[in-house]
Design an enzyme around this catalytic site. Structure first.
Site, PDB file in Angstrom:
ATOM      1  N   ASP A  34     -21.393 -55.048 -45.251  1.00  0.00           N
ATOM      2  CA  ASP A  34     -21.707 -56.283 -45.800  1.00  0.00           C
ATOM      3  C   ASP A  34     -22.812 -55.973 -46.971  1.00  0.00           C
ATOM      4  O   ASP A  34     -23.318 -57.049 -47.572  1.00  0.00           O
ATOM      5  CB  ASP A  34     -22.461 -57.401 -44.755  1.00  0.00           C
ATOM      6  CG  ASP A  34     -23.793 -56.695 -44.264  1.00  0.00           C
ATOM      7  OD1 ASP A  34     -24.170 -55.579 -44.544  1.00  0.00           O
ATOM      8  OD2 ASP A  34     -24.396 -57.530 -43.444  1.00  0.00           O
ATOM      9  N   LYS A 191     -40.347 -58.774 -86.284  1.00  0.00           N
ATOM     10  CA  LYS A 191     -39.114 -59.556 -85.523  1.00  0.00           C
ATOM     11  C   LYS A 191     -39.491 -60.701 -85.143  1.00  0.00           C
ATOM     12  O   LYS A 191     -40.397 -60.868 -84.479  1.00  0.00           O
ATOM     13  CB  LYS A 191     -38.693 -58.522 -84.448  1.00  0.00           C
ATOM     14  CG  LYS A 191     -37.427 -58.973 -83.575  1.00  0.00           C
ATOM     15  CD  LYS A 191     -37.266 -58.001 -82.318  1.00  0.00           C
ATOM     16  CE  LYS A 191     -38.152 -58.100 -81.284  1.00  0.00           C
ATOM     17  NZ  LYS A 191     -37.900 -57.668 -80.131  1.00  0.00           N
ATOM     18  N   ARG A 193     -37.800 -63.413 -82.533  1.00  0.00           N
ATOM     19  CA  ARG A 193     -36.611 -63.824 -81.619  1.00  0.00           C
ATOM     20  C   ARG A 193     -36.434 -65.300 -81.423  1.00  0.00           C
ATOM     21  O   ARG A 193     -37.453 -65.849 -80.825  1.00  0.00           O
ATOM     22  CB  ARG A 193     -37.061 -62.885 -80.210  1.00  0.00           C
ATOM     23  CG  ARG A 193     -35.807 -62.862 -79.443  1.00  0.00           C
ATOM     24  CD  ARG A 193     -36.108 -62.131 -78.253  1.00  0.00           C
ATOM     25  NE  ARG A 193     -36.485 -60.699 -78.237  1.00  0.00           N
ATOM     26  CZ  ARG A 193     -35.439 -59.838 -77.932  1.00  0.00           C
ATOM     27  NH1 ARG A 193     -34.321 -60.085 -77.650  1.00  0.00           N
ATOM     28  NH2 ARG A 193     -35.393 -58.637 -77.909  1.00  0.00           N
ATOM     29  N   SER A 222     -29.971 -54.933 -75.348  1.00  0.00           N
ATOM     30  CA  SER A 222     -28.565 -55.233 -75.849  1.00  0.00           C
ATOM     31  C   SER A 222     -28.389 -54.367 -77.177  1.00  0.00           C
ATOM     32  O   SER A 222     -27.480 -54.249 -77.620  1.00  0.00           O
ATOM     33  CB  SER A 222     -28.513 -56.492 -76.193  1.00  0.00           C
ATOM     34  OG  SER A 222     -29.516 -56.850 -77.401  1.00  0.00           O
ATOM     35  N   THR A 225     -32.323 -55.466 -80.939  1.00  0.00           N
ATOM     36  CA  THR A 225     -33.476 -55.393 -81.732  1.00  0.00           C
ATOM     37  C   THR A 225     -33.510 -53.954 -82.753  1.00  0.00           C
ATOM     38  O   THR A 225     -33.801 -54.056 -83.842  1.00  0.00           O
ATOM     39  CB  THR A 225     -34.840 -55.133 -80.723  1.00  0.00           C
ATOM     40  OG1 THR A 225     -34.534 -56.110 -79.874  1.00  0.00           O
ATOM     41  CG2 THR A 225     -36.213 -54.717 -81.212  1.00  0.00           C
TER      42      THR A 225
END
Ligand code: R5P
Length: 311
Positions: A34, A191, A193, A222, A225
């Site tokens: 499991d 930067k 975001r 990802s 940046t």
């Protein structure tokens, strides 16, 4: 001293053990049908100084649970001292409340590691230095900067360098690297975001025209940046952009994003075991931190200075 490993990054654990000229502790970390985790240590650890190597990278929850269960098994087997060696500390980006009714997961994970029975923690380039203070047990935060600086000097030392932080939060890290590179000049990408998982480059602070830019950061996830920053730097007249990142999280389409980006090269460390896609990319190179972590372990075991590794 003994070195034990979970399944998160066995090649790194083996390399650390090789540096220390020790075998890995004979243990099995496996799953029941499991998917529950089961740990069994096949040799005596009573009274031993044990270091458990287990970065809590993807799948973060499974790898964290493995770490906790390894620590529990060692504690119940009467190990004298247990050090959680977590070269990449997952959940570190959740180190404060970004809004009302949100968790501070980095603190929760610190509590879990301590409660499981760890006596010490050893990590590398924690996302924020203050995470050390989330633990009430001794915590060493190593820096990959010396390993990176040696590589930069060897490969790009003859060029007109500019160290670049991809965001305002990374300036301290970038400044420390610039200092190691004979006080190379420093630039910052401002930067903004708007939403988690998205990044947008706004401005470059500093003149990067004609410079070989070295972007430095703790994490590439990802890749947004870095790839955006690389493009912005090239648009501003940089001759090349190379990125040195400690933790290659490289989720989803990150490898293909890097491959088709303006980056000349992405250099990561082996704090996280590289995926096949990352290993196959000719734009990604991997530096090992095994000697750095191994030497820190030796010094902890010998009770000698760890900070002098960075003098
Ligand atoms: C952010 O504060 C970190 O230092 C990294 O810049 C960020 O985690 C990178 O994420 P991504 O690769 O998804 O843009």
């Amino acid at each position: 001293m003994k070195i034990m490993s979970g399944n998160s990054n066995l090649p790194l654990a083996r390399a650390i053990a090789a540096y220390l000229e020790l075998p890995l502790t004979d243990a099995s970390v496996r799953r029941f049908a499991d998917e529950e985790i089961f740990v069994e240590i096949h040799e005596n650890v009573r009274g031993e100084d044990v270091f458990v190597v287990q970065p809590t990278s993807y799948p973060a929850n499974d790898n964290l649970m493995e770490l906790l269960i390894c620590i529990d098994a060692l504690r119940r087997a009467s190990a004298k001292r247990i050090t959680a060696v977590v070269p990449y500390f997952g959940y570190a980006r959740q180190d404060r409340k970004p809004g009302p009714r949100t968790p501070i997961s980095a603190k929760l994970v610190s509590n879990l590691i301590t409660e499981a029975g760890a006596d010490r923690v050893l990590s590398v380039d924690l996302h924020a230095g203050q995470i050390q203070g989330f633990f009430d047990i001794p915590t060493d935060n190593l820096f990959a900067a010396p390993v990176m600086a040696a590589d930069i000097q060897a490969r790009y030392g003859d060029q007109s360098l500019m160290v670049v932080s991809p965001d305002v939060g990374g300036v301290v890290r970038a400044r420390a690297l610039a200092k190691r590179l004979d006080n190379a000049p420093l630039s910052i990408v401002d930067k903004r975001r708007d939403r988690p998982g998205q990044s947008e480059v706004m401005n470059i602070i500093g003149d990067v025209k004609g410079r070989a830019c070295i972007l430095i950061d703790d994490i590439i996830d990802s890749g947004g940046t870095l790839c955006n920053a690389a493009q912005a730097l090239m648009d501003a007249g940089a001759v090349s952009v190379t990125a040195y990142i400690t933790h290659g999280v490289l989720s989803g389409a990150a490898v293909s994003r890097v491959t088709s980006s303006a980056l000349k090269e992405l250099v990561i460390t082996d704090s996280i075991q590289a995926t096949e896609a990352a290993k196959a990319s000719d734009k990604i190179r991997i530096l090992t931190i095994a000697p750095l972590v191994g030497e820190a372990i030796r010094r902890i075991a010998d009770e000698s200075s760890v900070s002098s590794l960075f003098d």
